[in-house]
Design a protein around this motif. Structure first.
Motif, PDB file in Angstrom:
ATOM      1  N   VAL A  94       1.154  -1.045  -0.015  1.00  0.00           N
ATOM      2  CA  VAL A  94      -0.107  -0.055  -0.364  1.00  0.00           C
ATOM      3  C   VAL A  94       0.800   1.073   0.096  1.00  0.00           C
ATOM      4  CG1 VAL A  94      -2.076   0.998   0.965  1.00  0.00           C
ATOM      5  CG2 VAL A  94      -1.815  -0.912   1.128  1.00  0.00           C
ATOM      6  N   GLN A  95       0.711   2.233  -0.607  1.00  0.00           N
ATOM      7  CA  GLN A  95       1.483   3.744  -1.029  1.00  0.00           C
ATOM      8  C   GLN A  95       0.349   4.472   0.011  1.00  0.00           C
ATOM      9  OE1 GLN A  95       3.656   4.810  -4.505  1.00  0.00           O
ATOM     10  NE2 GLN A  95       3.295   6.692  -3.898  1.00  0.00           N
ATOM     11  N   LEU A  96       1.326   5.023   0.805  1.00  0.00           N
ATOM     12  CA  LEU A  96       1.120   6.552   1.588  1.00  0.00           C
ATOM     13  C   LEU A  96       1.277   7.547   0.809  1.00  0.00           C
ATOM     14  CD1 LEU A  96       1.572   4.355   4.892  1.00  0.00           C
ATOM     15  CD2 LEU A  96      -0.546   4.644   3.814  1.00  0.00           C
ATOM     16  N   GLU A  97       0.930   8.447   0.699  1.00  0.00           N
ATOM     17  CA  GLU A  97       1.447   9.558  -0.009  1.00  0.00           C
ATOM     18  C   GLU A  97       1.497  10.828   1.242  1.00  0.00           C
ATOM     19  OE1 GLU A  97      -0.283  11.544  -3.809  1.00  0.00           O
ATOM     20  OE2 GLU A  97       0.044   9.372  -4.442  1.00  0.00           O
ATOM     21  N   LEU A  98       2.434  11.118   1.905  1.00  0.00           N
ATOM     22  CA  LEU A  98       2.371  11.734   2.919  1.00  0.00           C
ATOM     23  C   LEU A  98       2.542  13.165   2.131  1.00  0.00           C
ATOM     24  CD1 LEU A  98       4.897   9.555   4.803  1.00  0.00           C
ATOM     25  CD2 LEU A  98       2.761   9.073   5.332  1.00  0.00           C
ATOM     26  N   SER A  99       1.736  14.164   3.706  1.00  0.00           N
ATOM     27  CA  SER A  99       2.005  15.785   3.838  1.00  0.00           C
ATOM     28  C   SER A  99       2.113  16.483   4.796  1.00  0.00           C
ATOM     29  CB  SER A  99       1.053  16.014   2.557  1.00  0.00           C
ATOM     30  OG  SER A  99      -0.046  16.201   3.011  1.00  0.00           O
ATOM     31  N   SER A 100       2.051  17.813   4.762  1.00  0.00           N
ATOM     32  CA  SER A 100       1.750  17.708   6.584  1.00  0.00           C
ATOM     33  C   SER A 100       0.992  19.544   6.324  1.00  0.00           C
ATOM     34  CB  SER A 100       2.447  17.849   7.294  1.00  0.00           C
ATOM     35  OG  SER A 100       1.987  19.216   7.680  1.00  0.00           O
ATOM     36  N   VAL A 101      -0.108  19.955   7.234  1.00  0.00           N
ATOM     37  CA  VAL A 101      -0.810  20.686   7.256  1.00  0.00           C
ATOM     38  C   VAL A 101      -0.120  21.664   7.685  1.00  0.00           C
ATOM     39  CG1 VAL A 101      -3.191  20.459   5.860  1.00  0.00           C
ATOM     40  CG2 VAL A 101      -2.247  21.306   8.898  1.00  0.00           C
ATOM     41  N   ASP A 102       1.120  21.679   8.790  1.00  0.00           N
ATOM     42  CA  ASP A 102       1.528  22.933   9.139  1.00  0.00           C
ATOM     43  C   ASP A 102       2.688  22.167   9.768  1.00  0.00           C
ATOM     44  OD1 ASP A 102       1.198  20.749  11.556  1.00  0.00           O
ATOM     45  OD2 ASP A 102      -1.490  21.435  12.050  1.00  0.00           O
ATOM     46  N   VAL A 103       3.159  22.026  10.829  1.00  0.00           N
ATOM     47  CA  VAL A 103       4.680  21.264  11.151  1.00  0.00           C
ATOM     48  C   VAL A 103       5.452  19.918  10.301  1.00  0.00           C
ATOM     49  CG1 VAL A 103       4.910  22.729  12.743  1.00  0.00           C
ATOM     50  CG2 VAL A 103       4.405  20.330  13.782  1.00  0.00           C
ATOM     51  N   ILE A 104       6.048  19.822  10.903  1.00  0.00           N
ATOM     52  CA  ILE A 104       7.046  18.746  10.500  1.00  0.00           C
ATOM     53  C   ILE A 104       6.509  17.621  11.000  1.00  0.00           C
ATOM     54  CG2 ILE A 104       9.026  17.521   9.363  1.00  0.00           C
ATOM     55  CD1 ILE A 104      10.568  19.295   8.748  1.00  0.00           C
ATOM     56  N   HIS A 105       6.109  16.905  10.623  1.00  0.00           N
ATOM     57  CA  HIS A 105       5.727  15.151  11.344  1.00  0.00           C
ATOM     58  C   HIS A 105       6.210  14.182  11.163  1.00  0.00           C
ATOM     59  CE1 HIS A 105       2.084  17.376  13.250  1.00  0.00           C
ATOM     60  NE2 HIS A 105       2.256  18.404  11.823  1.00  0.00           N
ATOM     61  N   SER A 106       6.534  13.317  11.433  1.00  0.00           N
ATOM     62  CA  SER A 106       6.520  11.538  11.118  1.00  0.00           C
ATOM     63  C   SER A 106       6.281  10.638  11.580  1.00  0.00           C
ATOM     64  CB  SER A 106       8.198  11.814  11.732  1.00  0.00           C
ATOM     65  OG  SER A 106       8.522  10.457  10.982  1.00  0.00           O
ATOM     66  N   PHE A 107       6.001  10.055  10.055  1.00  0.00           N
ATOM     67  CA  PHE A 107       4.688   8.476   9.896  1.00  0.00           C
ATOM     68  C   PHE A 107       6.083   7.784  10.104  1.00  0.00           C
ATOM     69  CE2 PHE A 107       2.862   4.866   8.758  1.00  0.00           C
ATOM     70  CZ  PHE A 107       1.706   5.481   8.093  1.00  0.00           C
ATOM     71  N   TRP A 108       5.535   6.347  11.555  1.00  0.00           N
ATOM     72  CA  TRP A 108       6.456   5.751  12.057  1.00  0.00           C
ATOM     73  C   TRP A 108       5.248   5.062  12.065  1.00  0.00           C
ATOM     74  CZ3 TRP A 108       9.186   4.692  16.722  1.00  0.00           C
ATOM     75  CH2 TRP A 108       9.981   3.644  16.543  1.00  0.00           C
ATOM     76  N   VAL A 109       4.576   3.400  11.832  1.00  0.00           N
ATOM     77  CA  VAL A 109       4.329   2.304  12.784  1.00  0.00           C
ATOM     78  C   VAL A 109       5.617   1.345  12.423  1.00  0.00           C
ATOM     79  CG1 VAL A 109       2.532   0.614  12.453  1.00  0.00           C
ATOM     80  CG2 VAL A 109       1.980   3.263  11.180  1.00  0.00           C
ATOM     81  N   PRO A 110       5.900   0.988  13.459  1.00  0.00           N
ATOM     82  CA  PRO A 110       7.110   0.571  13.598  1.00  0.00           C
ATOM     83  C   PRO A 110       7.138  -0.738  12.832  1.00  0.00           C
ATOM     84  CG  PRO A 110       6.756   1.363  15.730  1.00  0.00           C
ATOM     85  CD  PRO A 110       5.716   1.031  14.598  1.00  0.00           C
ATOM     86  N   ASN A 111       5.975  -1.172  13.417  1.00  0.00           N
ATOM     87  CA  ASN A 111       5.782  -3.470  13.120  1.00  0.00           C
ATOM     88  C   ASN A 111       6.157  -3.720  11.382  1.00  0.00           C
ATOM     89  OD1 ASN A 111       4.651  -2.498  14.711  1.00  0.00           O
ATOM     90  ND2 ASN A 111       4.571  -5.162  15.280  1.00  0.00           N
ATOM     91  N   LEU A 112       6.079  -1.917  10.749  1.00  0.00           N
ATOM     92  CA  LEU A 112       5.434  -2.502   8.976  1.00  0.00           C
ATOM     93  C   LEU A 112       6.735  -1.472   8.298  1.00  0.00           C
ATOM     94  CD1 LEU A 112       1.583  -1.922   9.322  1.00  0.00           C
ATOM     95  CD2 LEU A 112       2.950  -3.770   9.435  1.00  0.00           C
ATOM     96  N   ASN A 113       7.298  -0.423   8.357  1.00  0.00           N
ATOM     97  CA  ASN A 113       8.080  -0.278   7.709  1.00  0.00           C
ATOM     98  C   ASN A 113       8.819   0.670   8.941  1.00  0.00           C
ATOM     99  OD1 ASN A 113      10.079   1.251   5.636  1.00  0.00           O
ATOM    100  ND2 ASN A 113       8.215   1.161   4.394  1.00  0.00           N
ATOM    101  N   GLY A 114      10.177   1.726   8.537  1.00  0.00           N
ATOM    102  CA  GLY A 114      10.257   3.083   9.316  1.00  0.00           C
ATOM    103  C   GLY A 114      10.157   4.171   9.239  1.00  0.00           C
ATOM    104  N   LYS A 115      10.804   5.411   9.876  1.00  0.00           N
ATOM    105  CA  LYS A 115       9.901   5.862   9.802  1.00  0.00           C
ATOM    106  C   LYS A 115      10.141   6.966   8.302  1.00  0.00           C
ATOM    107  CE  LYS A 115      12.273   6.667  14.285  1.00  0.00           C
ATOM    108  NZ  LYS A 115      12.602   7.948  15.223  1.00  0.00           N
TER     109      LYS A 115
END
Ligand code: CUA
Length: 319
Positions: free
Chosen positions: A142-163
């Protein structure tokens, strides 16, 4: 916690990262033991210094050569180990960067402090807006397209992939694949303000059919409540400030400041993984979110007991 752990990989990317981690731990442990053993050997061996003609300690015959050989050997082994890891790490990084043919694209938009989730589809009637919970089919990249509306966040689900960072004004992408059905917890991994610690999400990996059923159900607006209490709750919701910030599909609530609540009743948590989605927690959250998640955009709401009960009945009915 197995459901938020690098050490319990549930997909190919996490397996690659986990493998690297175990190799690094193993080699570091071996190096540690060797260093300690060498230190113990040198300390115990000791021996009396040999005194030269002027009464000054001189190294024994050939000591310099032995020392040079030992130090050079140590440096060489260190370099070999570090280079081996460098290439191993490049290999893992390369594998992580490769995007396979994607079956599904999901947009993840970071907000202070929650996750907006949008299931893209060429057919606009099949675009789904939800929050803080990503359902995916098992065994599918599953491809995830990541963006933010305010500040830098980081997506991290450790069982599935890195940050992967979510950067304002710039779209990054990553992908996840779960080979085992289950619920995996993730959280924001980049300090993004006061409630960074309470910016969690869940990835729910389901067998294909159950995922399709979930998606189909989410795409349908919940019909107006038939229960009189829930109906009263809907009126309170639509007449009060709630609808300024939240959307509920099929109603006049179209706010976009806070999470889409169209199917709130089916979600696992409230406040982006802050508390489990139970009736009691929902009541507490509506009345005084500031005491649960100080600084959150949602204000406190002073409601009559009857209105509060009605609004809870209504929101929990949004399955
Ligand atoms: Cu979002 Cu930390």
């Amino acid at each position: 916690m197995d459901h938020q752990s690098v050490l319990h990989p549930a997909g190919p990317m996490a397996h690659a990262i986990g493998g690297l981690w175990w190799w690094m731990l193993g080699v570091a442990a071996v190096v540690y033991v060797i260093v300690l053993a060498a230190f113990a050997y040198a300390s115990l061996r000791g021996g009396r210094p040999v005194l030269g003609p002027e009464g000054v300690a001189v190294p024994p015959e050939g000591a310099h050569r032995t020392m040079r050989r030992t130090v050079s050997g140590g440096i060489l082994v260190t370099l070999l180990v570090l280079f081996a890891f460098l290439f191993y790490d490049f290999g893992v990084g390369r594998a992580l960067a490769e995007h396979p043919a994607k079956a599904l694209t999901i947009k993840v938009i970071g907000h202070q402090w929650w996750w907006e989730i949008v299931y893209n589809d060429p057919d606009p009637s099949r675009i789904l807006h939800t929050a803080n919970e990503i359902h995916i089919p098992v065994g599918v990249p599953v491809q995830l397209e990541l963006s933010s509306v305010d500040v830098i966040h980081s997506f991290w689900v450790p069982n599935l992939n890195g940050k992967r960072d979510l950067v304002p004004g710039y779209t990054t992408s990553t992908w996840v694949q779960a080979d085992t059905a289950g619920v995996y917890r993730g959280q924001c991994a980049e300090f993004c303000g006061y409630q960074h610690a309470k910016m969690a999400l869940y990835v729910v990996a389901q067998p294909r059919q159950r995922f399709e059923a979930w998606l189909a159900a989410q795409l349908v607006a919940t019909p107006p409540p038939t229960d009189s209490v829930a109906l009263a709750g809907q009126k309170v919701f639509l007449a009060g400030p709630c609808s300024n910030c939240h959307t509920i599909a099929g109603t006049s609530a179209h706010g976009t400041v806070g999470p889409d609540l169209s199917h709130l009743g089916s979600r696992l948590s409230l406040g982006a993984g802050t508390i489990p989605n139970t009736i009691g927690n929902l009541a507490g959250w509506i009345v005084d979110p500031q005491s649960i998640k100080p600084g959150v955009d949602m204000p406190s709401n002073q409601l009559e007991a009857r209105d509060l009960q009605a609004i809870i009945r209504y929101l929990e009915s949004l399955q």
